[in-house]
Design a protein around this motif. Sequence first.
Motif, PDB file in Angstrom:
ATOM      1  N   LEU A  55       9.000   6.896   2.051  1.00 45.62           N
ATOM      2  CA  LEU A  55       8.648   5.504   2.320  1.00 45.62           C
ATOM      3  C   LEU A  55       9.051   5.111   3.740  1.00 45.62           C
ATOM      4  O   LEU A  55       8.265   4.514   4.468  1.00 45.62           O
ATOM      5  CB  LEU A  55       9.306   4.575   1.293  1.00 45.62           C
ATOM      6  CG  LEU A  55       9.020   3.080   1.442  1.00 45.62           C
ATOM      7  CD1 LEU A  55       7.524   2.792   1.327  1.00 45.62           C
ATOM      8  CD2 LEU A  55       9.805   2.288   0.401  1.00 45.62           C
ATOM      9  N   ASP A  56      10.258   5.471   4.133  1.00 51.18           N
ATOM     10  CA  ASP A  56      10.729   5.143   5.473  1.00 51.18           C
ATOM     11  C   ASP A  56       9.839   5.779   6.537  1.00 51.18           C
ATOM     12  O   ASP A  56       9.462   5.130   7.518  1.00 51.18           O
ATOM     13  CB  ASP A  56      12.181   5.587   5.656  1.00 51.18           C
ATOM     14  CG  ASP A  56      12.804   5.031   6.924  1.00 51.18           C
ATOM     15  OD1 ASP A  56      12.518   3.868   7.267  1.00 51.18           O
ATOM     16  OD2 ASP A  56      13.582   5.750   7.567  1.00 51.18           O
ATOM     17  N   ASN A  75       0.824  -1.213   0.000  1.00 53.80           N
ATOM     18  CA  ASN A  75       0.000   0.000   0.000  1.00 53.80           C
ATOM     19  C   ASN A  75       0.854   1.258   0.000  1.00 53.80           C
ATOM     20  O   ASN A  75       0.554   2.218  -0.717  1.00 53.80           O
ATOM     21  CB  ASN A  75      -0.956   0.014   1.201  1.00 53.80           C
ATOM     22  CG  ASN A  75      -2.097  -0.962   1.030  1.00 53.80           C
ATOM     23  OD1 ASN A  75      -2.463  -1.322  -0.084  1.00 53.80           O
ATOM     24  ND2 ASN A  75      -2.651  -1.403   2.140  1.00 53.80           N
ATOM     25  N   GLU A  76       1.918   1.260   0.796  1.00 55.25           N
ATOM     26  CA  GLU A  76       2.790   2.443   0.856  1.00 55.25           C
ATOM     27  C   GLU A  76       3.526   2.641  -0.465  1.00 55.25           C
ATOM     28  O   GLU A  76       3.713   3.777  -0.914  1.00 55.25           O
ATOM     29  CB  GLU A  76       3.771   2.337   2.028  1.00 55.25           C
ATOM     30  CG  GLU A  76       3.110   2.378   3.387  1.00 55.25           C
ATOM     31  CD  GLU A  76       2.218   3.593   3.627  1.00 55.25           C
ATOM     32  OE1 GLU A  76       2.541   4.697   3.139  1.00 55.25           O
ATOM     33  OE2 GLU A  76       1.183   3.437   4.301  1.00 55.25           O
ATOM     34  N   LEU A  77       3.937   1.559  -1.090  1.00 57.80           N
ATOM     35  CA  LEU A  77       4.598   1.665  -2.394  1.00 57.80           C
ATOM     36  C   LEU A  77       3.630   2.226  -3.440  1.00 57.80           C
ATOM     37  O   LEU A  77       4.004   3.078  -4.253  1.00 57.80           O
ATOM     38  CB  LEU A  77       5.140   0.301  -2.838  1.00 57.80           C
ATOM     39  CG  LEU A  77       6.328  -0.237  -2.037  1.00 57.80           C
ATOM     40  CD1 LEU A  77       6.623  -1.678  -2.424  1.00 57.80           C
ATOM     41  CD2 LEU A  77       7.558   0.643  -2.224  1.00 57.80           C
ATOM     42  N   LYS A  78       2.384   1.769  -3.399  1.00 54.72           N
ATOM     43  CA  LYS A  78       1.378   2.274  -4.335  1.00 54.72           C
ATOM     44  C   LYS A  78       1.117   3.756  -4.120  1.00 54.72           C
ATOM     45  O   LYS A  78       0.975   4.515  -5.077  1.00 54.72           O
ATOM     46  CB  LYS A  78       0.073   1.482  -4.195  1.00 54.72           C
ATOM     47  CG  LYS A  78       0.140   0.107  -4.810  1.00 54.72           C
ATOM     48  CD  LYS A  78      -1.154  -0.666  -4.599  1.00 54.72           C
ATOM     49  CE  LYS A  78      -0.985  -2.095  -5.085  1.00 54.72           C
ATOM     50  NZ  LYS A  78      -2.122  -2.933  -4.732  1.00 54.72           N
ATOM     51  N   LYS A  79       1.035   4.177  -2.851  1.00 57.69           N
ATOM     52  CA  LYS A  79       0.800   5.590  -2.539  1.00 57.69           C
ATOM     53  C   LYS A  79       1.880   6.479  -3.133  1.00 57.69           C
ATOM     54  O   LYS A  79       1.610   7.605  -3.541  1.00 57.69           O
ATOM     55  CB  LYS A  79       0.767   5.825  -1.022  1.00 57.69           C
ATOM     56  CG  LYS A  79      -0.510   5.389  -0.357  1.00 57.69           C
ATOM     57  CD  LYS A  79      -0.428   5.698   1.136  1.00 57.69           C
ATOM     58  CE  LYS A  79      -1.536   5.034   1.912  1.00 57.69           C
ATOM     59  NZ  LYS A  79      -1.377   5.232   3.365  1.00 57.69           N
ATOM     60  N   LEU A  80       3.111   5.967  -3.174  1.00 60.85           N
ATOM     61  CA  LEU A  80       4.227   6.732  -3.721  1.00 60.85           C
ATOM     62  C   LEU A  80       4.426   6.474  -5.218  1.00 60.85           C
ATOM     63  O   LEU A  80       5.399   6.946  -5.807  1.00 60.85           O
ATOM     64  CB  LEU A  80       5.515   6.394  -2.967  1.00 60.85           C
ATOM     65  CG  LEU A  80       5.573   6.870  -1.519  1.00 60.85           C
ATOM     66  CD1 LEU A  80       6.775   6.265  -0.805  1.00 60.85           C
ATOM     67  CD2 LEU A  80       5.608   8.386  -1.450  1.00 60.85           C
ATOM     68  N   ASN A  81       3.499   5.742  -5.825  1.00 58.58           N
ATOM     69  CA  ASN A  81       3.583   5.381  -7.244  1.00 58.58           C
ATOM     70  C   ASN A  81       4.886   4.671  -7.598  1.00 58.58           C
ATOM     71  O   ASN A  81       5.472   4.907  -8.659  1.00 58.58           O
ATOM     72  CB  ASN A  81       3.405   6.625  -8.135  1.00 58.58           C
ATOM     73  CG  ASN A  81       2.009   7.191  -8.026  1.00 58.58           C
ATOM     74  OD1 ASN A  81       1.034   6.441  -7.981  1.00 58.58           O
ATOM     75  ND2 ASN A  81       1.918   8.505  -7.935  1.00 58.58           N
TER      76      ASN A  81
END
Length: 186
Positions: A50-51, A19-25
Amino acid sequence: MKIYIKNMVCIRCQMVVKNELKKLNLEYSDVKIGEANIIGTITEEDLKKLDTSLKMAGLELMSSRKRILVEKTTNAIIELVHYTDEQIKVNLSIFLSDKLNYDYTYLANLFTEVKGTTIEKFYLKHKIERVKELLVYDELNLSEIAYKMHYSSVAHLSNQFKKITGLTPSQFKTLKNISRDTLENL
């Protein structure tokens, strides 16, 4: 680019990372316990974002090679104890050495230096935590649990359980407020 993530020990953690990776595209090819493969490059700014977001979820990016190796050791043990029913056909030391491509003595010394406990104690704590989980589920009797967790006998399991928890498995089962540790806190 492969990134390594501390405290990523369960399927929910994998979902958080995705989910976090998707939020940051940020595109990824694979997310598994302890690591994620990012497609292409990732900027320093995105790494920091991300961190920060991972820390809010109790996770953390790692960059130290030693800490990454200890986390890989940790994750190998967690996967072995909690996510497979397969019994390893060799000693734990050989299993870890083969899986991580490092000499076991080096792994053991590094693990103790970083975690403050031995690999063996960490492994046993996780086995007993898994036994607690199986006792709480109440689907298997103690003989079946001993077999599933690859103990040589019920007596061996009971002795190890009492040594680590201070209770016998049956005493543990009768407790009203059964407490279990989260995997990342073991």
